[in-house]
Design a protein around this motif. Structure first.
Motif, mmCIF file in Angstrom:
data_model
loop_
_atom_site.group_PDB
_atom_site.id
_atom_site.type_symbol
_atom_site.label_atom_id
_atom_site.label_comp_id
_atom_site.label_asym_id
_atom_site.label_seq_id
_atom_site.Cartn_x
_atom_site.Cartn_y
_atom_site.Cartn_z
ATOM 1 N N PHE A 24 0.915 -1.090 0.218
ATOM 2 C CA PHE A 24 0.197 0.057 0.084
ATOM 3 C C PHE A 24 0.753 1.145 0.087
ATOM 4 O O PHE A 24 0.120 2.161 -0.929
ATOM 5 N N SER A 25 2.285 1.290 0.734
ATOM 6 C CA SER A 25 3.151 2.484 0.506
ATOM 7 C C SER A 25 3.321 2.537 -0.877
ATOM 8 O O SER A 25 3.883 3.684 -1.036
ATOM 9 N N GLU A 46 -6.434 -2.029 7.018
ATOM 10 C CA GLU A 46 -6.459 -2.250 8.083
ATOM 11 C C GLU A 46 -7.831 -3.238 7.464
ATOM 12 O O GLU A 46 -8.695 -3.877 7.335
ATOM 13 N N GLU A 47 -8.418 -2.541 6.530
ATOM 14 C CA GLU A 47 -10.086 -2.489 5.314
ATOM 15 C C GLU A 47 -9.481 -3.687 5.088
ATOM 16 O O GLU A 47 -10.386 -5.429 4.914
ATOM 17 N N CYS A 48 -8.021 -4.169 4.467
ATOM 18 C CA CYS A 48 -7.472 -5.150 3.718
ATOM 19 C C CYS A 48 -7.422 -6.731 4.828
ATOM 20 O O CYS A 48 -7.795 -8.117 4.562
ATOM 21 N N LEU A 49 -6.536 -6.116 5.601
ATOM 22 C CA LEU A 49 -6.559 -7.208 6.784
ATOM 23 C C LEU A 49 -8.358 -7.904 7.154
ATOM 24 O O LEU A 49 -8.277 -8.967 8.230
ATOM 25 N N ALA A 50 -9.242 -6.815 7.946
ATOM 26 C CA ALA A 50 -9.858 -7.376 8.248
ATOM 27 C C ALA A 50 -10.778 -7.898 6.457
ATOM 28 O O ALA A 50 -12.194 -9.170 7.148
ATOM 29 N N GLN A 51 -10.400 -8.863 6.111
ATOM 30 C CA GLN A 51 -11.375 -8.962 4.233
ATOM 31 C C GLN A 51 -10.240 -10.612 4.012
ATOM 32 O O GLN A 51 -10.428 -11.221 3.231
ATOM 33 N N LEU A 52 -9.136 -10.816 5.680
ATOM 34 C CA LEU A 52 -8.316 -12.160 5.716
ATOM 35 C C LEU A 52 -8.660 -13.064 4.633
ATOM 36 O O LEU A 52 -8.768 -14.397 4.696
ATOM 37 N N VAL A 87 -7.360 -12.823 -8.438
ATOM 38 C CA VAL A 87 -6.273 -12.897 -7.852
ATOM 39 C C VAL A 87 -6.321 -11.429 -7.331
ATOM 40 O O VAL A 87 -6.018 -10.095 -7.802
ATOM 41 N N LYS A 88 -5.513 -11.381 -5.684
ATOM 42 C CA LYS A 88 -5.253 -10.298 -5.659
ATOM 43 C C LYS A 88 -4.238 -10.052 -4.809
ATOM 44 O O LYS A 88 -3.614 -10.692 -4.480
ATOM 45 N N ARG A 89 -3.338 -8.554 -5.197
ATOM 46 C CA ARG A 89 -2.841 -8.285 -3.616
ATOM 47 C C ARG A 89 -0.595 -9.261 -4.027
ATOM 48 O O ARG A 89 -0.669 -9.548 -3.251
ATOM 49 N N LEU A 90 -1.201 -9.287 -5.700
ATOM 50 C CA LEU A 90 0.564 -10.485 -5.771
ATOM 51 C C LEU A 90 1.644 -9.050 -5.862
ATOM 52 O O LEU A 90 1.724 -7.707 -6.418
ATOM 53 N N ILE A 151 -16.065 -3.145 -6.984
ATOM 54 C CA ILE A 151 -16.272 -1.749 -7.110
ATOM 55 C C ILE A 151 -14.730 -1.172 -6.000
ATOM 56 O O ILE A 151 -14.968 -0.191 -5.578
ATOM 57 N N GLU A 152 -13.777 -1.882 -6.105
ATOM 58 C CA GLU A 152 -12.552 -1.320 -5.537
ATOM 59 C C GLU A 152 -11.743 -0.003 -5.976
ATOM 60 O O GLU A 152 -10.848 0.840 -5.351
ATOM 61 N N VAL A 153 -11.787 -0.055 -7.335
ATOM 62 C CA VAL A 153 -11.463 0.477 -7.994
ATOM 63 C C VAL A 153 -12.068 2.225 -8.451
ATOM 64 O O VAL A 153 -13.585 1.955 -8.752
ATOM 65 N N PRO A 154 -11.936 3.140 -8.112
ATOM 66 C CA PRO A 154 -12.677 4.326 -7.987
ATOM 67 C C PRO A 154 -13.340 4.369 -9.624
ATOM 68 O O PRO A 154 -13.004 4.190 -10.713
ATOM 69 N N PRO A 155 -14.664 4.559 -9.666
ATOM 70 C CA PRO A 155 -14.687 5.035 -10.948
ATOM 71 C C PRO A 155 -13.769 6.481 -12.115
ATOM 72 O O PRO A 155 -14.600 5.388 -13.257
#
Length: 168
Positions: A24-25, A46-52, A87-90, A151-155
């Motif tokens: 994220f940095s 924190e949002e990502c960790l909540a979705q683990l 697939v996420k967060r490679l 929905i994570e990519v802003p429109p």
């Protein structure tokens, strides 16, 4: 030398947290340079960790790359629709890139997706991730239109974002 493992223990999850903070940095820095905007790194983490849990068996996977005894990368897989995985967060730490670690992570997640029973894999990536796009294409991913579940990519950025799919 290189080992791909499923995230299972609290220690593994601590490695995931560290890797995702780096991820994220880096994304925030790139967004700042490319789009002249930023986001709150800690909130996103924190949002990502909540979705683990979405990335855990039976429908998901969260893989770690251990290179010479050190955790240096990760990739996730989750269900987004019937028969479709995402697939996420490679991510591979910069000093460990160009060693085939990202390819190994992606090949493993494709294998896992097929074993789960997904018929398609989807992903999204930013326009500035040229090396990742080349990797995805080399493994058979094809460019597609933005998919509804995303929905994570802003429109306002969807038209410039890269969406891909691999039929398994």
């Amino acid at each position: 030398m290189l080992q791909i493992i499923q995230c299972e223990t609290d220690k593994d999850k601590a490695h995931i947290k560290d890797l995702l903070f780096e991820y994220f940095s880096w994304i925030n820095l790139m967004w700042s340079q490319e789009f002249n905007m930023g986001f709150d790194i800690n909130s996103s983490l924190e949002e990502c960790l909540a979705q683990l849990d979405e990335f855990m068996p039976p429908d998901g996977r969260l893989l770690l790359a251990r290179y010479k005894g050190k955790i240096v990368g990760c990739v996730g897989l989750r269900s987004i629709d019937q028969g479709i995985g995402e697939v996420k967060r490679l991510y591979v730490q910069p000093k460990f890139r160009a060693k085939g670690i990202g390819r190994e992570l992606l090949e493993n997640i494709i294998y896992e997706a097929a074993n789960i029973g997904y018929s398609k894999l989807r992903l999204d990536t930013a326009p500035f991730t040229k090396a990742a796009q080349a990797l995805y294409h080399s493994l058979g991913f094809q460019d597609i239109a933005p998919y509804f579940e995303k929905i994570e990519v802003p429109p306002e950025y969807r038209n410039n974002w890269i969406f891909m799919e691999l039929r398994l």
